[in-house]
Motif scaffolding. Structure first.
Motif, mmCIF file in Angstrom:
data_model
loop_
_atom_site.group_PDB
_atom_site.id
_atom_site.type_symbol
_atom_site.label_atom_id
_atom_site.label_comp_id
_atom_site.label_asym_id
_atom_site.label_seq_id
_atom_site.Cartn_x
_atom_site.Cartn_y
_atom_site.Cartn_z
ATOM 1 N N TYR A 110 -5.746 8.414 -3.202
ATOM 2 C CA TYR A 110 -5.016 7.785 -4.293
ATOM 3 C C TYR A 110 -5.924 7.334 -5.443
ATOM 4 C CZ TYR A 110 -1.121 7.667 -0.983
ATOM 5 O OH TYR A 110 -0.122 8.019 -0.102
ATOM 6 N N SER A 111 -7.211 7.651 -5.381
ATOM 7 C CA SER A 111 -8.161 7.211 -6.412
ATOM 8 C C SER A 111 -8.516 8.365 -7.342
ATOM 9 C CB SER A 111 -9.429 6.643 -5.762
ATOM 10 O OG SER A 111 -9.144 5.464 -5.038
ATOM 11 N N CYS B 172 -2.825 -3.679 -1.052
ATOM 12 C CA CYS B 172 -3.637 -2.776 -1.867
ATOM 13 C C CYS B 172 -3.559 -3.172 -3.333
ATOM 14 C CB CYS B 172 -3.170 -1.323 -1.701
ATOM 15 S SG CYS B 172 -3.469 -0.643 -0.046
ATOM 16 N N ASP C 278 -8.673 4.437 -12.139
ATOM 17 C CA ASP C 278 -8.269 3.438 -11.151
ATOM 18 C C ASP C 278 -8.674 3.900 -9.762
ATOM 19 O OD1 ASP C 278 -7.163 1.661 -12.937
ATOM 20 O OD2 ASP C 278 -5.118 2.419 -12.717
ATOM 21 N N ALA D 143 -5.205 -1.781 -7.521
ATOM 22 C CA ALA D 143 -5.938 -0.810 -8.323
ATOM 23 C C ALA D 143 -7.108 -1.511 -9.007
ATOM 24 C CB ALA D 143 -5.030 -0.174 -9.364
ATOM 25 N N CYS E 129 0.832 -1.204 0.000
ATOM 26 C CA CYS E 129 0.000 0.000 0.000
ATOM 27 C C CYS E 129 0.869 1.257 0.000
ATOM 28 C CB CYS E 129 -0.906 0.020 1.230
ATOM 29 S SG CYS E 129 -2.131 -1.311 1.259
ATOM 30 N N LEU F 19 -8.199 2.868 -5.820
ATOM 31 C CA LEU F 19 -7.336 2.034 -4.994
ATOM 32 C C LEU F 19 -8.149 1.371 -3.886
ATOM 33 C CD1 LEU F 19 -4.495 2.090 -6.054
ATOM 34 C CD2 LEU F 19 -3.745 3.051 -3.876
#
Length: 513
Positions: free
Chosen positions: A129-130, A51, A69, A53, A36, A71
């Motif tokens: 992170y998405s 983690c 993507d 994607a 991650c 996460l």
């Protein structure tokens, strides 16, 4: 949450016409699990967590179009032979990074819950992170008393209108092509894609604040894909989002006596007032004093009366934050320097190259403005502010004031109407005097779910009823439901346990502030 008051809101759509489950189920995507990225917002890490994607459509109305993507994370904790499935989480906000929540909740759940579930989460689209969105500002472009639209001392909202108009302009100019599709409904659809990728027939869910609305939307769009659903510190699903925010004005009044009594009980050392009435009077004196001459906080800089008002509201979210209140009040009253290091203003997530500095605010606005239409006419907000600042002077009409959403394009689809259609597998937990997601909103959630739900209310004012730092019938009801599937026979109300813990971990919600 807790370094500041931030850290401190289908069957539903024409019998399912717009819901993705009304079409053929997508193929199960492959997930390539690995390490991650670094945690955001002070959430913990756990070496057992991995983690991946997950590729999802930007627009579920165009499933073969552009993709992003998202996460996703998992932390295996279930024991072989006892495993029931996966338990999903959301940090609230909206806009709260949620990827590392399994590493936080693993310290909250008792062993009998951990034995039954692998803990999973996602950074919602547009968040963390998405495919994170931005409005192109630094956090300095979101001053606390403008982002939270405190009216001027005379009740005028002219300055709030100009700030909201400028921020909407910047978000729409800098947010990118995905911005308009950052919605609660699409995040719920992403959650179901994650369920498919995990190979699970159903998922369980436990989250609060904004997460209560996300859970309710998922449980409506994908009712038969839900196992055990807990929604905490509840949004009224029929009031998103302007009418929900307007509830803050009354909620601050309901919560403030808890703080006032706490401060008054310590008058021998704090010298702020010997009675709750004295404390209330002192509040307005300090607001007026600081608006005439701000005090300098060693970390946050100038604190005027409006920022003080926002900070007092935000630090009312939990009694564990009342000592921070005392420090701020002493600084405002007599210039006593604070010692805790807590900062009473908006703060950015810990800077990482992959996430814009203002992502919390930008993604929050995306959800608030894309989920449902807001009134367009500034005169509407001025009228409401003029009424509420007289009825509820503590918050000065801030809750019903204008946001950038007044200058935002219409949503790409109507909001999901949460209903009682589906299995009776929903547990609603709520505190009585929650200032961020007040009790009256929880009653709206209870009414929307109808026979699907049971509700447990605790006589406290904290933001979040599933709170092991304040043991109660709500904590036990959640654990019993997750571990054994046992729902209360009827809606219940209780006092917190007689000897609540003086300290401990609280649910890692990112409040609506």
């Amino acid at each position: 949450m807790r370094r500041s008051f931030l850290v401190v809101a289908a069957a539903a759509l024409l019998a399912g016409a717009l819901a993705p489950q009304a079409t053929a189920a997508p193929e199960r995507p492959a997930l390539n699990w690995g390490k991650c990225p670094p945690p955001l917002f002070g959430l913990p890490d756990d070496p057992r967590m991995s983690c991946a994607a997950l590729r999802v459509p930007v627009d579920y109305g165009d499933p073969k179009g552009r993709t992003i993507d998202v996460l996703v994370s998992k932390l295996p904790t279930a024991k072989p032979g006892l495993r029931r499935g996966v338990l999903m989480h959301n940090a609230g906000g909206p806009g709260g990074p949620s990827l590392h929540l399994p590493a936080a909740y693993v310290h909250l759940y008792p062993q009998e819950v951990l034995d039954r579930y692998d803990l999973v989460s996602i950074d919602p689209r547009g968040v963390g992170y998405s495919a994170p969105v931005t409005c192109g500002r630094t956090m300095a472009g979101y001053p606390a008393d403008r982002y939270f639209p405190v009216p001027a001392a005379d009740g005028s909202i002219d300055r709030n209108v100009e700030f909201a108009k400028g921020l909407a302009r910047d978000c729409l100019a800098n947010g990118g092509p995905n911005l308009r599709h950052v919605t609660t409904a699409n995040t719920a659809r992403d959650m179901d894609r994650f369920r498919i990728a995990l190979g699970e027939k159903k998922i369980s869910y436990n989250s609060g604040s904004y997460g209560s609305y996300l859970g309710a939307v998922y449980a409506t769009l994908f009712a038969e894909r839900t196992d055990r659903v807990i929604v905490d510190s509840n949004v009224d699903p029929n009031k998103v989002w302007h009418d929900q925010w307007a509830l803050w004005d009354h909620a601050f009044e309901v919560r403030f006596p808890d703080l006032a009594e706490w401060l008054a009980d310590r008058d021998d050392t704090l010298k702020l007032g010997a009675t709750p009435a004295d404390i209330r009077k002192k509040f307005f004196e300090l607001v007026d004093k600081l608006n005439r001459k701000p005090v300098i906080h060693p970390e946050a800089g100038p604190i005027n009366g409006d920022v003080f008002r926002v900070a007092v509201f935000g630090w009312s979210y939990h009694t564990l934050q009342f000592p921070l209140q005392a420090e701020l009040w002493l600084l405002a009253d007599r210039g006593v320097p604070p010692t805790s290091g807590a900062v009473p203003q908006s703060v950015a997530t810990k800077s990482v190259p992959a996430v814009p500095e203002d992502n919390l605010r930008a993604s929050q606005l995306a959800v608030l403005c894309n989920d449902a239409s807001w009134p367009r006419d500034p005169k509407h907000y001025q009228r409401d502010v003029s009424v509420n600042r007289k009825l509820f002077p503590l918050w000065n009409g801030t809750g019903t004031n204008i946001w950038p959403c007044a200058f935002w394009p219409d949503p790409v689809e109507p909001p999901v109407k949460v209903t009682g259609n589906g299995p009776a597998n929903v547990l609603i937990v709520q505190t009585l005097r929650d200032p961020a997601t007040p009790y009256i909103g929880a009653l709206g959630m209870r009414g929307a779910f109808g026979k699907r739900a049971k509700m447990v209310t605790v006589n406290t004012g904290n933001h979040g009823a599933y709170d092991p730092s304040t043991p109660s019938c709500a904590v036990r009801a959640v654990n019993d439901f997750l571990a054994a599937g046992t729902l209360p026979a009827r809606d219940t109300f209780c006092e917190p346990d007689s000897a609540p813990a003086s300290a401990g971990r609280v649910s890692p919600l990112i409040p609506n502030l």
